[in-house]
Design a protein around this motif. Sequence first.
Motif, PDB file in Angstrom:
ATOM      1  N   GLN A  62      14.985  -4.063  24.021  1.00 35.51           N
ATOM      2  CA  GLN A  62      14.977  -2.599  23.956  1.00 35.51           C
ATOM      3  C   GLN A  62      14.408  -2.025  25.262  1.00 35.51           C
ATOM      4  OE1 GLN A  62      15.630  -0.588  20.982  1.00 35.51           O
ATOM      5  NE2 GLN A  62      15.101   1.335  21.969  1.00 35.51           N
ATOM      6  N   ALA A  63      13.371  -2.657  25.768  1.00 30.28           N
ATOM      7  CA  ALA A  63      12.753  -2.189  27.019  1.00 30.28           C
ATOM      8  C   ALA A  63      13.754  -2.233  28.173  1.00 30.28           C
ATOM      9  CB  ALA A  63      11.521  -3.022  27.345  1.00 30.28           C
ATOM     10  N   ASP A  64      14.582  -3.271  28.234  1.00 34.37           N
ATOM     11  CA  ASP A  64      15.600  -3.355  29.292  1.00 34.37           C
ATOM     12  C   ASP A  64      16.619  -2.230  29.153  1.00 34.37           C
ATOM     13  OD1 ASP A  64      14.434  -5.665  30.350  1.00 34.37           O
ATOM     14  OD2 ASP A  64      15.820  -7.007  29.283  1.00 34.37           O
ATOM     15  N   ALA A  65      17.027  -1.928  27.923  1.00 37.01           N
ATOM     16  CA  ALA A  65      17.983  -0.841  27.677  1.00 37.01           C
ATOM     17  C   ALA A  65      17.372   0.507  28.065  1.00 37.01           C
ATOM     18  CB  ALA A  65      18.425  -0.839  26.220  1.00 37.01           C
ATOM     19  N   GLU A  66      16.113   0.706  27.728  1.00 37.53           N
ATOM     20  CA  GLU A  66      15.425   1.953  28.070  1.00 37.53           C
ATOM     21  C   GLU A  66      15.259   2.090  29.582  1.00 37.53           C
ATOM     22  OE1 GLU A  66      11.887   1.860  25.665  1.00 37.53           O
ATOM     23  OE2 GLU A  66      13.030   2.285  23.838  1.00 37.53           O
ATOM     24  N   LYS A  67      14.983   0.989  30.253  1.00 44.34           N
ATOM     25  CA  LYS A  67      14.857   1.005  31.712  1.00 44.34           C
ATOM     26  C   LYS A  67      16.188   1.375  32.361  1.00 44.34           C
ATOM     27  CE  LYS A  67      13.555  -1.904  35.621  1.00 44.34           C
ATOM     28  NZ  LYS A  67      13.125  -3.240  36.056  1.00 44.34           N
ATOM     29  N   PHE A  68      17.280   0.801  31.853  1.00 47.50           N
ATOM     30  CA  PHE A  68      18.615   1.150  32.337  1.00 47.50           C
ATOM     31  C   PHE A  68      18.844   2.659  32.225  1.00 47.50           C
ATOM     32  CE2 PHE A  68      22.836   2.303  30.739  1.00 47.50           C
ATOM     33  CZ  PHE A  68      23.621   2.002  31.837  1.00 47.50           C
ATOM     34  N   ALA A  69      18.564   3.212  31.064  1.00 49.52           N
ATOM     35  CA  ALA A  69      18.776   4.650  30.852  1.00 49.52           C
ATOM     36  C   ALA A  69      17.878   5.486  31.758  1.00 49.52           C
ATOM     37  CB  ALA A  69      18.529   4.993  29.384  1.00 49.52           C
ATOM     38  N   ALA A  70      16.640   5.088  31.911  1.00 50.44           N
ATOM     39  CA  ALA A  70      15.689   5.848  32.728  1.00 50.44           C
ATOM     40  C   ALA A  70      16.074   5.849  34.204  1.00 50.44           C
ATOM     41  CB  ALA A  70      14.286   5.281  32.555  1.00 50.44           C
ATOM     42  N   ASN A  71      16.725   4.794  34.663  1.00 51.11           N
ATOM     43  CA  ASN A  71      17.077   4.687  36.082  1.00 51.11           C
ATOM     44  C   ASN A  71      18.472   5.194  36.418  1.00 51.11           C
ATOM     45  OD1 ASN A  71      14.658   3.622  37.192  1.00 51.11           O
ATOM     46  ND2 ASN A  71      15.102   1.708  36.156  1.00 51.11           N
ATOM     47  N   ASP A  72      19.202   5.640  35.420  1.00 54.06           N
ATOM     48  CA  ASP A  72      20.529   6.219  35.664  1.00 54.06           C
ATOM     49  C   ASP A  72      20.366   7.453  36.553  1.00 54.06           C
ATOM     50  OD1 ASP A  72      22.921   7.803  35.433  1.00 54.06           O
ATOM     51  OD2 ASP A  72      23.364   6.832  33.525  1.00 54.06           O
ATOM     52  N   PRO A  73      21.156   7.565  37.617  1.00 52.10           N
ATOM     53  CA  PRO A  73      21.048   8.741  38.482  1.00 52.10           C
ATOM     54  C   PRO A  73      21.201  10.072  37.745  1.00 52.10           C
ATOM     55  CG  PRO A  73      22.291   7.051  39.606  1.00 52.10           C
ATOM     56  CD  PRO A  73      22.069   6.555  38.191  1.00 52.10           C
ATOM     57  N   TYR A  74      21.983  10.103  36.689  1.00 49.52           N
ATOM     58  CA  TYR A  74      22.081  11.336  35.891  1.00 49.52           C
ATOM     59  C   TYR A  74      20.718  11.703  35.309  1.00 49.52           C
ATOM     60  CZ  TYR A  74      27.260  11.535  35.628  1.00 49.52           C
ATOM     61  OH  TYR A  74      28.601  11.659  35.889  1.00 49.52           O
ATOM     62  N   GLY A  75      20.057  10.733  34.735  1.00 54.86           N
ATOM     63  CA  GLY A  75      18.744  10.984  34.153  1.00 54.86           C
ATOM     64  C   GLY A  75      17.716  11.382  35.195  1.00 54.86           C
ATOM     65  N   LYS A  76      17.742  10.694  36.330  1.00 52.72           N
ATOM     66  CA  LYS A  76      16.800  11.012  37.404  1.00 52.72           C
ATOM     67  C   LYS A  76      17.026  12.414  37.965  1.00 52.72           C
ATOM     68  CE  LYS A  76      15.458   6.488  39.027  1.00 52.72           C
ATOM     69  NZ  LYS A  76      15.258   5.655  40.195  1.00 52.72           N
ATOM     70  N   ALA A  77      18.266  12.900  37.867  1.00 52.84           N
ATOM     71  CA  ALA A  77      18.595  14.238  38.367  1.00 52.84           C
ATOM     72  C   ALA A  77      18.274  15.333  37.350  1.00 52.84           C
ATOM     73  CB  ALA A  77      20.069  14.303  38.747  1.00 52.84           C
ATOM     74  N   GLY A  78      17.798  14.939  36.173  1.00 53.83           N
ATOM     75  CA  GLY A  78      17.432  15.933  35.164  1.00 53.83           C
ATOM     76  C   GLY A  78      18.599  16.452  34.348  1.00 53.83           C
ATOM     77  N   LEU A  79      19.682  15.693  34.263  1.00 46.99           N
ATOM     78  CA  LEU A  79      20.866  16.147  33.520  1.00 46.99           C
ATOM     79  C   LEU A  79      20.656  16.153  32.011  1.00 46.99           C
ATOM     80  CD1 LEU A  79      23.882  16.897  33.297  1.00 46.99           C
ATOM     81  CD2 LEU A  79      24.403  14.452  33.448  1.00 46.99           C
ATOM     82  N   PHE A  80      19.906  15.211  31.499  1.00 45.31           N
ATOM     83  CA  PHE A  80      19.887  15.000  30.060  1.00 45.31           C
ATOM     84  C   PHE A  80      18.831  15.802  29.316  1.00 45.31           C
ATOM     85  CE2 PHE A  80      21.481  10.661  31.467  1.00 45.31           C
ATOM     86  CZ  PHE A  80      22.809  11.020  31.315  1.00 45.31           C
TER      87      PHE A  80
END
Length: 92
Positions: A62-80
């Motif tokens: 689960q931690a790996d999946a959450e890390k993937f989501a957190a590092n997505d450029p969309y997420g880092k740009a504040g899209l979600f």
Amino acid sequence: MHFYIRCVDKPGHLHVRKANRDAHLAYIKDGFADKIVAAGPTLDPDLEGMNGSVFIIEFDTQADAEKFAANDPYGKAGLFESVIVRPFKKVF
């Protein structure tokens, strides 16, 4: 193990999605393409605009999946507006 990741865009943030699309696709292709079962945007009812993202993707934890989501450029740009990460059992 498979994980379901559901990301919902903030209203009025299509410009953020468009501005970060190339970086998002590169992030997926360069490091995770072999782990994806299914992935793509969710659409507005008119089938024209995008309003979120869905992934069915393989990770060890689960931690790996959450890390993937957190590092997505969309997420880092504040899209979600929200991101849900849950274990997923593939039946078909």
